[in-house]
Each structure stands twice: as structure tokens, then as C-alpha cells.
Motif scaffolding. Structure first.
Motif, PDB file in Angstrom:
ATOM      1  N   GLU A   1      82.616   9.338  14.451  1.00 53.55           N
ATOM      2  CA  GLU A   1      81.281   9.437  15.048  1.00 53.55           C
ATOM      3  C   GLU A   1      80.239   9.687  13.956  1.00 53.55           C
ATOM      4  O   GLU A   1      79.173   9.053  13.930  1.00 53.55           O
ATOM      5  N   ARG A   2      80.557  10.632  13.085  1.00 56.23           N
ATOM      6  CA  ARG A   2      79.615  10.942  12.002  1.00 56.23           C
ATOM      7  C   ARG A   2      79.434   9.729  11.091  1.00 56.23           C
ATOM      8  O   ARG A   2      78.343   9.457  10.611  1.00 56.23           O
ATOM      9  N   TRP A   3      80.551   9.022  10.855  1.00 55.97           N
ATOM     10  CA  TRP A   3      80.499   7.862   9.960  1.00 55.97           C
ATOM     11  C   TRP A   3      79.669   6.734  10.591  1.00 55.97           C
ATOM     12  O   TRP A   3      78.820   6.128   9.925  1.00 55.97           O
ATOM     13  N   GLN A   4      79.897   6.493  11.882  1.00 56.56           N
ATOM     14  CA  GLN A   4      79.149   5.415  12.549  1.00 56.56           C
ATOM     15  C   GLN A   4      77.651   5.733  12.585  1.00 56.56           C
ATOM     16  O   GLN A   4      76.817   4.829  12.456  1.00 56.56           O
ATOM     17  N   ALA A   5      77.312   6.995  12.767  1.00 52.53           N
ATOM     18  CA  ALA A   5      75.904   7.400  12.781  1.00 52.53           C
ATOM     19  C   ALA A   5      75.323   7.449  11.370  1.00 52.53           C
ATOM     20  O   ALA A   5      74.116   7.587  11.196  1.00 52.53           O
ATOM     21  N   ASN A   6      76.215   7.348  10.394  1.00 54.47           N
ATOM     22  CA  ASN A   6      75.838   7.505   8.979  1.00 54.47           C
ATOM     23  C   ASN A   6      75.017   8.781   8.780  1.00 54.47           C
ATOM     24  O   ASN A   6      73.952   8.784   8.159  1.00 54.47           O
ATOM     25  N   ASP A   7      75.577   9.844   9.340  1.00 50.74           N
ATOM     26  CA  ASP A   7      74.927  11.156   9.287  1.00 50.74           C
ATOM     27  C   ASP A   7      75.346  11.842   7.979  1.00 50.74           C
ATOM     28  O   ASP A   7      76.391  12.503   7.909  1.00 50.74           O
ATOM     29  N   LYS A   8      74.534  11.676   6.965  1.00 51.68           N
ATOM     30  CA  LYS A   8      74.892  12.168   5.626  1.00 51.68           C
ATOM     31  C   LYS A   8      75.218  13.655   5.637  1.00 51.68           C
ATOM     32  O   LYS A   8      76.230  14.088   5.087  1.00 51.68           O
ATOM     33  N   ARG A   9      74.369  14.421   6.260  1.00 47.07           N
ATOM     34  CA  ARG A   9      74.562  15.873   6.242  1.00 47.07           C
ATOM     35  C   ARG A   9      75.887  16.252   6.896  1.00 47.07           C
ATOM     36  O   ARG A   9      76.641  17.085   6.385  1.00 47.07           O
ATOM     37  N   ALA A  10      76.182  15.597   8.034  1.00 44.84           N
ATOM     38  CA  ALA A  10      77.435  15.910   8.743  1.00 44.84           C
ATOM     39  C   ALA A  10      78.645  15.419   7.942  1.00 44.84           C
ATOM     40  O   ALA A  10      79.676  16.095   7.880  1.00 44.84           O
ATOM     41  N   LEU A  11      78.519  14.259   7.321  1.00 47.23           N
ATOM     42  CA  LEU A  11      79.644  13.724   6.546  1.00 47.23           C
ATOM     43  C   LEU A  11      79.955  14.602   5.335  1.00 47.23           C
ATOM     44  O   LEU A  11      81.115  14.740   4.943  1.00 47.23           O
ATOM     45  N   LEU A  12      78.916  15.166   4.751  1.00 47.80           N
ATOM     46  CA  LEU A  12      79.127  15.955   3.533  1.00 47.80           C
ATOM     47  C   LEU A  12      79.395  17.428   3.827  1.00 47.80           C
ATOM     48  O   LEU A  12      79.569  18.219   2.899  1.00 47.80           O
ATOM     49  N   SER A  13      79.435  17.782   5.107  1.00 47.40           N
ATOM     50  CA  SER A  13      79.592  19.203   5.442  1.00 47.40           C
ATOM     51  C   SER A  13      81.054  19.648   5.466  1.00 47.40           C
ATOM     52  O   SER A  13      81.336  20.842   5.568  1.00 47.40           O
ATOM     53  N   TYR A  14      81.987  18.697   5.381  1.00 51.73           N
ATOM     54  CA  TYR A  14      83.399  19.093   5.344  1.00 51.73           C
ATOM     55  C   TYR A  14      83.692  19.820   4.030  1.00 51.73           C
ATOM     56  O   TYR A  14      83.204  19.423   2.970  1.00 51.73           O
ATOM     57  N   THR A  15      84.518  20.853   4.110  1.00 48.43           N
ATOM     58  CA  THR A  15      85.039  21.455   2.886  1.00 48.43           C
ATOM     59  C   THR A  15      86.494  21.016   2.728  1.00 48.43           C
ATOM     60  O   THR A  15      87.178  20.735   3.717  1.00 48.43           O
ATOM     61  N   ASP A  16      86.953  20.939   1.495  1.00 44.42           N
ATOM     62  CA  ASP A  16      88.348  20.535   1.285  1.00 44.42           C
ATOM     63  C   ASP A  16      89.319  21.529   1.926  1.00 44.42           C
ATOM     64  O   ASP A  16      90.397  21.157   2.393  1.00 44.42           O
ATOM     65  N   GLU A  17      88.918  22.785   1.952  1.00 46.73           N
ATOM     66  CA  GLU A  17      89.779  23.813   2.562  1.00 46.73           C
ATOM     67  C   GLU A  17      89.967  23.531   4.054  1.00 46.73           C
ATOM     68  O   GLU A  17      91.087  23.558   4.577  1.00 46.73           O
ATOM     69  N   ALA A  18      88.866  23.229   4.743  1.00 44.34           N
ATOM     70  CA  ALA A  18      88.952  22.951   6.182  1.00 44.34           C
ATOM     71  C   ALA A  18      89.636  21.608   6.432  1.00 44.34           C
ATOM     72  O   ALA A  18      90.403  21.454   7.387  1.00 44.34           O
ATOM     73  N   THR A  19      89.352  20.638   5.570  1.00 47.07           N
ATOM     74  CA  THR A  19      89.989  19.329   5.727  1.00 47.07           C
ATOM     75  C   THR A  19      91.501  19.460   5.579  1.00 47.07           C
ATOM     76  O   THR A  19      92.268  18.896   6.370  1.00 47.07           O
ATOM     77  N   TYR A  20      91.931  20.211   4.578  1.00 51.02           N
ATOM     78  CA  TYR A  20      93.373  20.402   4.375  1.00 51.02           C
ATOM     79  C   TYR A  20      94.009  21.056   5.597  1.00 51.02           C
ATOM     80  O   TYR A  20      95.086  20.670   6.050  1.00 51.02           O
ATOM     81  N   ARG A  21      93.313  22.040   6.144  1.00 52.61           N
ATOM     82  CA  ARG A  21      93.837  22.767   7.309  1.00 52.61           C
ATOM     83  C   ARG A  21      93.907  21.866   8.545  1.00 52.61           C
ATOM     84  O   ARG A  21      94.907  21.854   9.257  1.00 52.61           O
ATOM     85  N   ASP A  22      92.852  21.091   8.784  1.00 52.94           N
ATOM     86  CA  ASP A  22      92.743  20.343  10.038  1.00 52.94           C
ATOM     87  C   ASP A  22      93.228  18.899   9.929  1.00 52.94           C
ATOM     88  O   ASP A  22      93.576  18.283  10.938  1.00 52.94           O
ATOM     89  N   ALA A  23      93.196  18.351   8.723  1.00 52.65           N
ATOM     90  CA  ALA A  23      93.451  16.915   8.576  1.00 52.65           C
ATOM     91  C   ALA A  23      94.489  16.608   7.508  1.00 52.65           C
ATOM     92  O   ALA A  23      94.734  15.445   7.203  1.00 52.65           O
ATOM     93  N   GLY A  24      95.104  17.644   6.957  1.00 57.08           N
ATOM     94  CA  GLY A  24      96.158  17.407   5.976  1.00 57.08           C
ATOM     95  C   GLY A  24      95.618  16.968   4.630  1.00 57.08           C
ATOM     96  O   GLY A  24      94.427  16.705   4.469  1.00 57.08           O
ATOM     97  N   GLN A  25      96.534  16.897   3.670  1.00 59.60           N
ATOM     98  CA  GLN A  25      96.101  16.471   2.333  1.00 59.60           C
ATOM     99  C   GLN A  25      95.620  15.024   2.350  1.00 59.60           C
ATOM    100  O   GLN A  25      94.809  14.621   1.527  1.00 59.60           O
TER     101      GLN A  25
END
Lengths: 272, 108
Positions: A206-230
């Protein structure tokens, strides 16, 4: 001339290598969506295809790991993996070293790149090419982002890379197509292979389709690892495409296929 | 632990046919080129995919080595799970198991 096509697609090796283990209907529908993307790509009449892929230790290792690397060879070989394991025959893929050099020089005005005059393509590039340019008749310019060996370039640098890529593409006379390949959430090559966080994937898309820069860049690697794996670190490739295209995305296919170890994705983005 | 050296071995054998030949012809000589702990060296010498996984090898390296050893995909996944059961949780690296030992994620 300019950027003439932008899209994203999954590249997991199971997509071609473990077809027999997947739900046949799901696999067929995804492969069909991939071939439909190939038709849209061909209709854009690209002179070259830039593939933004994720490093998997096919060419680079932690002795000297570039955050971003661009191929500058006249030809490439692939796949580096056992062809039988990947389900793709070994071949030579044309490049365009002179065009690579011009693009690299322009991109270097705002991002630091490594370049490589030798490059063996792994599944991250070969799986997309298998579907998108199956005759290997379009020159390919590979661009790898380190998504496996931390420290990784922060997401805002992946965005800056996309902006540089767009500026460079617009500066050359050739028609440039761009495809980013990666997974969204996935735990590839682990005992968790096949685990997919579909809700997380759909939120990202959804964020990618909207090209929402702020939302796309708001992920942290720590949260990504936890929720989306390496494997989730590969969202960098999709973010780079969004920054380059500057448009809105259209999701053509998404389905979690555990045997392929990824939420199988095909999407385009308009170019603005 | 010299995880870097163990992963360097995997990187080399995955992409270099010469290293693959030496693996079969002179494994001890090949392993002497890497500064491995005794446990790492033993794991490689025995082809113990489960232990190599527990020691922290990146799966993007390990899955190709497992294929080189002749393990089909399901066998590779099973070997990693067996490694965790035998040796305990992953000790280093990025690839910690997040599912239960008896959980089958993708039917393998």
C-alpha cells in the motif's frame, strides 16, 4: 531518452526451482502474471533493462561489501547456482558497458557506487530475466544492494539511489527500463522458509503503491527483522524503484506461496 | 568463534569449481586455508549442515553448500531443524529460527 518502464517482482529461487512443490494453480497464476509483466516491459521498447537486485553472496562478500554496486560489463553469466537446482539453464546475458559507464558517472554525482566489470548473476537476477526477457535479447545493467551483510545502507540511501538512477536514466539517449527484485517479508534459506507475513506485505505494498516516501522510509531494520524476517531487508530494492519512478504503483499480483518462500509479487509504477 | 572464516569457506566453495574439486581431493588441505575453530572444522568435515547453521552461517551461503552435498530442499530444512534440536539455538548471525521445532512452515 528516459526511464520508460518501472516495476517490481519477486525473485526467490523456488519460483523456478521448486515449482513441483507449490500449489499448481497458484504457481501458474503467478507465472502468468510474470509473463504479462514481460509483455508490458516489451511494449515499452527498452534499449536496456536495469535490474535492482539484492546481494546474496554470489559476487561480493564481507571482505569488501559494497552498499551499492553496478555492473559495467559487456556480458554477464548466470546462473551462478546449479542450473538444475534453480531450474534455469546457464547462459550468457548481454550487457552494455558503455551505457553502464555513462549511467554510473551520472549516478556518482549524488551516491557512491562500486562498479564491477565481472558479475555472475544469481537467482536474484536470473529468475526475473527468465520471465521478463526469456530470449536474453535485452542488454541488462545489474545494480545490487547489500541486503544480507549488515551494516546495510539505511533506507533513505536506497531512496537517494533511486533518485540518482532516475536522473542518470533521463540523461542518456537510450530507453531505460527498471525492475526491482526482492522479497517483502520472508525468511528464506532458514528452517522458517515458507513463513510469510501477509499483513505486513500488504501494508508495505500500500505504501509502495501510494509512493508514500515518509511511510516507506519509516521502517527500521530492527522492526523489519522482527516482523518480516531477514528477507525483509530487501524492501530496499522496491524503495529504490519508487524513488526512481516517482509515480503511483499498480499491484498486478500478490499471493503468498509458501513453497516459493515469499509473497509472490508483480507490480508496475507509473513514471512521473 | 570464527564465523567470518567459516562463511568465507562457504562463499568460496559455492562459486569456485577449483575449491569444489579440492573439497573432494584434499579436504584437510582445503580447510587448512581457513582459520576455523575446531567445532567449525569438524562441522564442515562431517557435512553437518545443522551445526553449521547453529554456528551462524548465513542461509544464502548454506543452502548452496547443502545442495552441493546432495541434500534436496526438504532435507536441507530438516537438517537445520535437527541441528537446533541437537545443538540448541543459533548462536550468531542473522538466521535465527523463529518457529517451533515441530512446526512445518512450507510442508517440508
Amino acid at each position: 531518452m528516459s526511464l520508460v518502464f518501472a516495476g517490481i517482482a519477486s525473485h526467490a529461487p523456488g519460483i523456478t526451482g521448486r515449482v513441483d512443490m507449490a500449489d499448481p494453480i497458484a504457481a501458474q497464476e503467478f507465472h502468468r502474471a510474470y509473463r504479462a509483466m514481460a509483455e508490458r516491459l516489451e511494449a515499452a521498447r527498452p534499449d536496456a533493462l536495469m535490474v535492482v537486485a539484492a546481494e546474496h553472496f554470489a559476487n561480493f562478500f564481507m571482505n569488501n561489501m559494497p552498499s551499492f554496486a553496478v555492473g559495467m560489463a559487456e556480458r554477464y553469466e548466470g546462473p551462478i547456482e546449479d542450473p538444475e537446482w534453480l531450474g534455469i539453464a546457464r547462459t550468457t546475458i548481454p550487457g552494455n558497458s558503455a551505457l553502464s559507464r555513462r549511467l554510473i558517472i551520472d549516478m556518482m554525482q549524488s551516491v557512491d557506487l562500486a562498479y564491477a566489470e565481472e558479475w555472475k548473476f544469481d537467482h536474484g537476477i536470473m529468475v526475473p530475466l527468465h520471465f521478463l526477457t526469456p530470449r536474453y535479447d535485452v542488454p541488462v545493467i545489474p545494480l545490487n544492494i547489500n541486503c544480507q551483510g549488515p551494516p546495510l545502507a539505511p533506507l533513505h540511501r536506497a531512496w537517494a539511489l533511486g533518485e540518482a538512477l532516475r536522473r542518470a536514466a533521463d540523461s542518456v539517449s537510450e530507453r531505460i527500463a527498471l525492475v526491482g527484485t526482492g522479497g517483502i517479508s520472508h525468511w528464506p534459506a532458514t528452517p522458517d522458509s515458507g513463513k510469510i507475513n501477509e499483513a505486513w506485505d500488504r501494508e508495505f505494498l500500500e505504501r509502495w503503491q501510494a509512493n508514500d516516501k515518509r511511510a516507506l522510509l519509516s521502517y527500521t531494520d530492527e522492526a523489519t527483522y522482527r516482523d518480516a524476517g531477514q528477507g525483509g531487508f530487501e524492501i530496499r530494492t522496491f524503495i529504490t524503484v519508487a524513488a526512481a519512478a516517482k509515480g503511483r504503483g499498480a499491484l498486478h499480483h500478490y499471493r503468498a506461496i509458501p513453497a516459493f518462500a515469499v509473497g509472490c509479487t508483480i507490480a508496475d509504477m507509473s513514471i512521473h | 568463534m570464527s564465523l567470518y572464516q567459516m562463511q568465507k569457506f562457504l562463499f568460496d566453495i559455492n562459486r569456485d569449481p577449483g575449491v569444489q574439486r579440492q573439497y573432494h581431493a584434499d579436504l584437510a588441505g582445503l580447510l587448512n586455508r581457513y582459520d576455523l575453530s575446531a567445532e567449525e572444522r569438524d562441522a564442515i568435515a562431517k557435512g553437518d549442515i545443522g551445526l553449521i547453521y547453529v554456528l551462524g552461517a548465513n542461509g544464502q551461503l548454506l543452502m548452496h553448500y547443502a545442495a552441493f552435498l546432495g541434500l534436496p530442499w526438504a532435507g536441507y530444512i530438516a537438517a537445520m531443524r535437527a541441528g537446533v534440536a541437537k545443538y540448541g539455538p543459533v548462536r550468531a548471525g542473522l538466521y535465527h529460527m523463529t518457529t517451533g521445532l515441530n512446526e512445518s512452515v512450507a510442508g517440508v
